[in-house]
Design a protein around this motif. Structure first.
Motif, PDB file in Angstrom:
ATOM      1  N   ASP A  13       0.818  -1.218   0.000  1.00 15.66           N
ATOM      2  CA  ASP A  13       0.000   0.000   0.000  1.00 15.66           C
ATOM      3  C   ASP A  13       0.846   1.260   0.000  1.00 15.66           C
ATOM      4  OD1 ASP A  13      -2.249  -1.548  -0.002  1.00 15.66           O
ATOM      5  OD2 ASP A  13      -2.666  -1.324   2.145  1.00 15.66           O
ATOM      6  N   ARG A  14       1.951   1.244   0.743  1.00 17.84           N
ATOM      7  CA  ARG A  14       2.799   2.444   0.813  1.00 17.84           C
ATOM      8  C   ARG A  14       3.457   2.713  -0.543  1.00 17.84           C
ATOM      9  NH1 ARG A  14       5.907  -0.214   5.720  1.00 17.84           N
ATOM     10  NH2 ARG A  14       5.395  -1.958   4.303  1.00 17.84           N
ATOM     11  N   LEU A  15       3.913   1.661  -1.167  1.00 13.39           N
ATOM     12  CA  LEU A  15       4.534   1.825  -2.472  1.00 13.39           C
ATOM     13  C   LEU A  15       3.503   2.251  -3.516  1.00 13.39           C
ATOM     14  CD1 LEU A  15       7.490   1.501  -3.104  1.00 13.39           C
ATOM     15  CD2 LEU A  15       7.022  -0.798  -3.968  1.00 13.39           C
ATOM     16  N   GLN A  16       2.296   1.735  -3.413  1.00 11.46           N
ATOM     17  CA  GLN A  16       1.231   2.141  -4.328  1.00 11.46           C
ATOM     18  C   GLN A  16       0.944   3.634  -4.195  1.00 11.46           C
ATOM     19  OE1 GLN A  16      -2.161  -0.342  -3.586  1.00 11.46           O
ATOM     20  NE2 GLN A  16      -1.259  -2.151  -4.536  1.00 11.46           N
ATOM     21  N   ALA A  17       0.972   4.152  -2.962  1.00 11.15           N
ATOM     22  CA  ALA A  17       0.704   5.578  -2.740  1.00 11.15           C
ATOM     23  C   ALA A  17       1.781   6.439  -3.402  1.00 11.15           C
ATOM     24  CB  ALA A  17       0.633   5.874  -1.247  1.00 11.15           C
ATOM     25  N   VAL A  18       3.038   6.011  -3.285  1.00 14.39           N
ATOM     26  CA  VAL A  18       4.136   6.762  -3.886  1.00 14.39           C
ATOM     27  C   VAL A  18       4.056   6.730  -5.406  1.00 14.39           C
ATOM     28  CG1 VAL A  18       6.634   6.809  -4.232  1.00 14.39           C
ATOM     29  CG2 VAL A  18       5.699   6.491  -1.937  1.00 14.39           C
ATOM     30  N   THR A  19       3.882   5.537  -5.977  1.00 18.46           N
ATOM     31  CA  THR A  19       3.864   5.424  -7.438  1.00 18.46           C
ATOM     32  C   THR A  19       2.642   6.117  -8.035  1.00 18.46           C
ATOM     33  OG1 THR A  19       2.819   3.228  -7.304  1.00 18.46           O
ATOM     34  CG2 THR A  19       5.229   3.303  -7.425  1.00 18.46           C
ATOM     35  N   ARG A  20       1.508   6.072  -7.317  1.00 21.49           N
ATOM     36  CA  ARG A  20       0.310   6.752  -7.813  1.00 21.49           C
ATOM     37  C   ARG A  20       0.557   8.255  -7.905  1.00 21.49           C
ATOM     38  NH1 ARG A  20      -2.864   5.758  -3.846  1.00 21.49           N
ATOM     39  NH2 ARG A  20      -3.220   3.604  -4.553  1.00 21.49           N
ATOM     40  N   ARG A  21       1.190   8.817  -6.880  1.00 20.21           N
ATOM     41  CA  ARG A  21       1.473  10.257  -6.884  1.00 20.21           C
ATOM     42  C   ARG A  21       2.370  10.626  -8.065  1.00 20.21           C
ATOM     43  NH1 ARG A  21       4.283  13.738  -1.916  1.00 20.21           N
ATOM     44  NH2 ARG A  21       5.323  15.297  -3.245  1.00 20.21           N
ATOM     45  N   LEU A  22       3.380   9.795  -8.349  1.00 20.03           N
ATOM     46  CA  LEU A  22       4.304  10.115  -9.434  1.00 20.03           C
ATOM     47  C   LEU A  22       3.686   9.863 -10.809  1.00 20.03           C
ATOM     48  CD1 LEU A  22       7.612   8.787  -7.865  1.00 20.03           C
ATOM     49  CD2 LEU A  22       6.783  11.137  -7.971  1.00 20.03           C
ATOM     50  N   TYR A  23       2.800   8.874 -10.907  1.00 15.73           N
ATOM     51  CA  TYR A  23       2.065   8.692 -12.160  1.00 15.73           C
ATOM     52  C   TYR A  23       1.273   9.952 -12.493  1.00 15.73           C
ATOM     53  CZ  TYR A  23       2.455   3.734 -13.534  1.00 15.73           C
ATOM     54  OH  TYR A  23       2.884   2.531 -14.016  1.00 15.73           O
ATOM     55  N   GLU A  24       0.637  10.514 -11.465  1.00 18.61           N
ATOM     56  CA  GLU A  24      -0.225  11.676 -11.674  1.00 18.61           C
ATOM     57  C   GLU A  24       0.572  12.946 -11.924  1.00 18.61           C
ATOM     58  OE1 GLU A  24      -2.550  11.623  -8.137  1.00 18.61           O
ATOM     59  OE2 GLU A  24      -3.865   9.982  -8.817  1.00 18.61           O
ATOM     60  N   THR A  25       1.768  13.044 -11.327  1.00 19.78           N
ATOM     61  CA  THR A  25       2.594  14.247 -11.469  1.00 19.78           C
ATOM     62  C   THR A  25       4.046  13.836 -11.739  1.00 19.78           C
ATOM     63  OG1 THR A  25       2.884  14.321  -9.061  1.00 19.78           O
ATOM     64  CG2 THR A  25       1.142  15.705 -10.006  1.00 19.78           C
ATOM     65  N   PRO A  26       4.357  13.412 -12.963  1.00 22.89           N
ATOM     66  CA  PRO A  26       5.713  12.928 -13.244  1.00 22.89           C
ATOM     67  C   PRO A  26       6.796  13.981 -13.068  1.00 22.89           C
ATOM     68  CG  PRO A  26       4.429  13.165 -15.265  1.00 22.89           C
ATOM     69  CD  PRO A  26       3.462  13.314 -14.122  1.00 22.89           C
ATOM     70  N   ALA A  27       6.436  15.263 -13.067  1.00 22.27           N
ATOM     71  CA  ALA A  27       7.430  16.315 -12.867  1.00 22.27           C
ATOM     72  C   ALA A  27       7.759  16.543 -11.395  1.00 22.27           C
ATOM     73  CB  ALA A  27       6.938  17.621 -13.484  1.00 22.27           C
ATOM     74  N   ASP A  28       7.088  15.831 -10.499  1.00 22.23           N
ATOM     75  CA  ASP A  28       7.327  15.959  -9.063  1.00 22.23           C
ATOM     76  C   ASP A  28       8.763  15.552  -8.750  1.00 22.23           C
ATOM     77  OD1 ASP A  28       7.362  15.837  -6.286  1.00 22.23           O
ATOM     78  OD2 ASP A  28       5.384  14.891  -6.142  1.00 22.23           O
ATOM     79  N   ASN A  29       9.537  16.469  -8.176  1.00 19.85           N
ATOM     80  CA  ASN A  29      10.939  16.199  -7.865  1.00 19.85           C
ATOM     81  C   ASN A  29      11.179  15.897  -6.394  1.00 19.85           C
ATOM     82  OD1 ASN A  29      12.461  16.381 -10.381  1.00 19.85           O
ATOM     83  ND2 ASN A  29      11.835  18.532 -10.440  1.00 19.85           N
ATOM     84  N   ALA A  30      10.131  15.514  -5.674  1.00 20.94           N
ATOM     85  CA  ALA A  30      10.288  15.184  -4.265  1.00 20.94           C
ATOM     86  C   ALA A  30      11.274  14.036  -4.097  1.00 20.94           C
ATOM     87  CB  ALA A  30       8.936  14.802  -3.669  1.00 20.94           C
ATOM     88  N   THR A  31      12.088  14.101  -3.045  1.00 19.66           N
ATOM     89  CA  THR A  31      13.007  13.011  -2.751  1.00 19.66           C
ATOM     90  C   THR A  31      12.235  11.833  -2.169  1.00 19.66           C
ATOM     91  OG1 THR A  31      13.422  13.749  -0.486  1.00 19.66           O
ATOM     92  CG2 THR A  31      14.807  14.709  -2.236  1.00 19.66           C
ATOM     93  N   LEU A  32      12.898  10.693  -2.080  1.00 21.27           N
ATOM     94  CA  LEU A  32      12.246   9.530  -1.495  1.00 21.27           C
ATOM     95  C   LEU A  32      11.907   9.776  -0.030  1.00 21.27           C
ATOM     96  CD1 LEU A  32      11.289   6.690  -2.183  1.00 21.27           C
ATOM     97  CD2 LEU A  32      13.531   5.818  -1.478  1.00 21.27           C
ATOM     98  N   ALA A  33      12.770  10.501   0.647  1.00 25.32           N
ATOM     99  CA  ALA A  33      12.488  10.835   2.054  1.00 25.32           C
ATOM    100  C   ALA A  33      11.254  11.719   2.160  1.00 25.32           C
ATOM    101  CB  ALA A  33      13.696  11.523   2.680  1.00 25.32           C
ATOM    102  N   GLU A  34      11.134  12.703   1.276  1.00 24.27           N
ATOM    103  CA  GLU A  34       9.962  13.591   1.305  1.00 24.27           C
ATOM    104  C   GLU A  34       8.691  12.827   0.954  1.00 24.27           C
ATOM    105  OE1 GLU A  34      12.243  17.752   0.044  1.00 24.27           O
ATOM    106  OE2 GLU A  34      11.427  16.412  -1.498  1.00 24.27           O
TER     107      GLU A  34
END
Length: 269
Positions: free
Chosen positions: A162-183
């Motif tokens: 579930d945690r990984l799904q949340a991260v990948t979903r956010r990046l699918y929706e906003t591929p220009a997001d430059n947040a670090t893995l920690a963020e």
């Protein structure tokens, strides 16, 4: 020559025959979820295809060919006006290629064979068709070419956690997001160490590798829709066009500008 039947896929103009098919899809066209008793090769003579299976998404630009083995549930999605070609393989040929979904780089010879095996000889009654023996020879040469070609994965595996799904979903929706893995971890209540471990364990790649693959996928979609290199670089999160060109060339094997030019040429065939 078998009489082709029209495909029922929404939005597609298609011809289908026992050994393959051709689908002309508008951008955004999506097939039904399906599986086949025979494995098949898919090639985008124009546009970009995404092949979705339970193992994730494979991206098929004009210099790649995708293989889906028999029995794998899948569907296709077109990005840009797409000329999709399909070649079914008999079991005797299918056993010579991987038992898992794969993407191969397309040699010049393989490309011409794919176009020949899916061209007018199969559906235009005014054009003489291939004999069964001639077709079998062409398919064998095609399979031999693919066996010599290294797998060139443009693959986005699907996470289960579930945690990984949340991260990948956010990046699918906003591929220009430059947040670090920690963020990204802070936003979902997981440490960067945990997420890094999950990327390796579930997806078989680092966070950086996965995000780069995702961005290249989006870049292919934007280029297929006619956007230029500068716009595509910014929309996909690169700081400048030169860094985007370097990343794109490293994965696709050609520059974005050359890729767009080759795609236009292919679409005219």
């Amino acid at each position: 020559m078998p009489v082709p039947r029209q495909s029922q896929a929404a939005g597609a103009t298609s011809e289908i025959w026992p050994s393959g098919g051709r689908h002309l899809w508008p951008s955004g066209g999506t097939s039904a979820v399906q599986s086949h008793s025979r494995g098949h090769l898919v090639y985008a003579a124009g546009g970009v295809l995404a092949v979705h299976t339970e193992r994730g998404t494979s991206i098929v630009p004009a210099n790649r060919v995708a293989w889906t083995p028999a029995g794998f549930t899948h569907y296709h999605r077109a990005h840009g006006d797409t000329d999709m070609r399909i070649v079914f393989l008999a079991p005797s040929m299918a056993r010579l290629v991987p038992e898992h979904p794969a993407v191969f780089q397309t040699s010049g010879l393989a490309r011409e064979l794919l176009l020949a095996l899916t061209g007018p000889r199969n559906y235009d009654h005014a054009t003489p068709g291939y004999s069964q023996t001639a077709r079998a020879r062409l398919v064998r040469v095609l399979v031999d070419e693919l066996r010599e070609a290294p797998e060139q994965p443009l693959h986005l595996p699907e996470p289960r956690d579930d945690r990984l799904q949340a991260v990948t979903r956010r990046l699918y929706e906003t591929p220009a997001d430059n947040a670090t893995l920690a963020e990204l971890g802070t936003s979902i209540g997981a440490s960067s160490r945990t997420l890094s471990r999950l990327f390796h364990a579930e997806l078989g790649m680092t966070f950086y590798e996965w995000r780069t693959q995702l961005r290249i996928y989006h870049a292919l979609v934007l280029l297929a829709d006619g956007h230029d290199t500068t716009h595509t670089a910014t929309a996909c999160g690169w700081a400048n066009p030169s860094s985007f060109i370097a990343a794109f060339t490293g994965i696709i094997g050609t520059t974005p500008g050359r890729y767009r030019a080759d795609r236009r040429t292919a679409a005219q065939l």
